[in-house]
Scaffold this motif. Structure first.
Motif, PDB file in Angstrom:
ATOM      1  N   LYS A 143      44.528  48.741  49.173  1.00 30.23           N
ATOM      2  CA  LYS A 143      44.986  47.728  48.227  1.00 30.23           C
ATOM      3  C   LYS A 143      45.078  48.327  46.833  1.00 30.23           C
ATOM      4  N   LYS A 144      46.080  47.891  46.084  1.00 30.13           N
ATOM      5  CA  LYS A 144      46.196  48.281  44.680  1.00 30.13           C
ATOM      6  C   LYS A 144      45.124  47.538  43.892  1.00 30.13           C
ATOM      7  N   LEU A 145      44.448  48.282  43.015  1.00 36.89           N
ATOM      8  CA  LEU A 145      43.365  47.733  42.207  1.00 36.89           C
ATOM      9  C   LEU A 145      43.572  48.145  40.759  1.00 36.89           C
ATOM     10  N   ALA A 146      42.823  47.548  39.856  1.00 36.81           N
ATOM     11  CA  ALA A 146      42.810  47.948  38.456  1.00 36.81           C
ATOM     12  C   ALA A 146      41.387  47.794  37.953  1.00 36.81           C
ATOM     13  N   LEU A 147      41.102  48.406  36.812  1.00 36.66           N
ATOM     14  CA  LEU A 147      39.790  48.284  36.174  1.00 36.66           C
ATOM     15  C   LEU A 147      39.923  47.597  34.834  1.00 36.66           C
TER      16      LEU A 147
END
Length: 166
Positions: A143-147
């Motif tokens: 899955k694409k994630l971000a911080l």
């Protein structure tokens, strides 16, 4: 960065020498650098525009690993944060300095629409070049994630790099 502006106009990574020193007129990148352990080392020479080539010294600048720039708060009294672009990774580490137990940063894992994922927030108080983010559970696979990195008011923390490992 996706959008960039010069944060500190005129900032010099390697300033030239003081008057009378071997590199006081101008310096040239030596086209040689190496990352070794927790340091980045850059070799450079001087440029004598007066034509006096008697002194052909080489300088060595030593910086924090990946320490050319950092992200931090702009206004001391205010909280701050930044959000990364979406990515895929199995492990995440930060190059960070200025953290204390009294003034940690918090890091949240987000979905691609910047919504926080439940159970994915950590407080970070450890300084270092590759401080791993230890989550309470495994990162969602495929899955694409971000911080989102949150700085409390008064924090002197600086984030130099984020390392993503497959």
């Amino acid at each position: 960065g996706v959008h960039y502006r010069e944060p500190v106009p005129g900032f010099q990574i390697i300033p030239r020498g003081k008057e009378g020193e071997w590199d006081d007129i101008a310096i040239l990148q030596g086209h040689a650098f190496v990352n070794e352990g927790d340091k980045t080392m850059i070799w450079y020479s001087h440029w004598n525009t007066g034509g006096d080539l008697e002194n052909m010294d080489i300088g060595l600048a030593t910086l924090r690993r990946d320490g050319f720039g950092s992200l931090s708060r702009k206004v001391a009294e205010e909280e701050g944060h930044f959000i990364t672009s979406p990515f895929e990774a199995k492990e995440i580490a930060l190059n960070v300095d200025g953290l204390t137990a009294e003034s940690p940063i918090s890091v949240q894992l987000l979905d691609p629409l910047d919504h926080p994922l439940d159970g994915y927030e950590v407080k970070l108080t450890t300084n270092g070049v590759r401080v791993p983010l230890t989550w309470p559970k495994s990162l969602p696979a495929g899955k694409k994630l971000a911080l989102r990195v949150n700085f409390p008011a008064g924090s002197t923390a600086k984030v130099y790099a984020i390392y993503l490992n497959d």
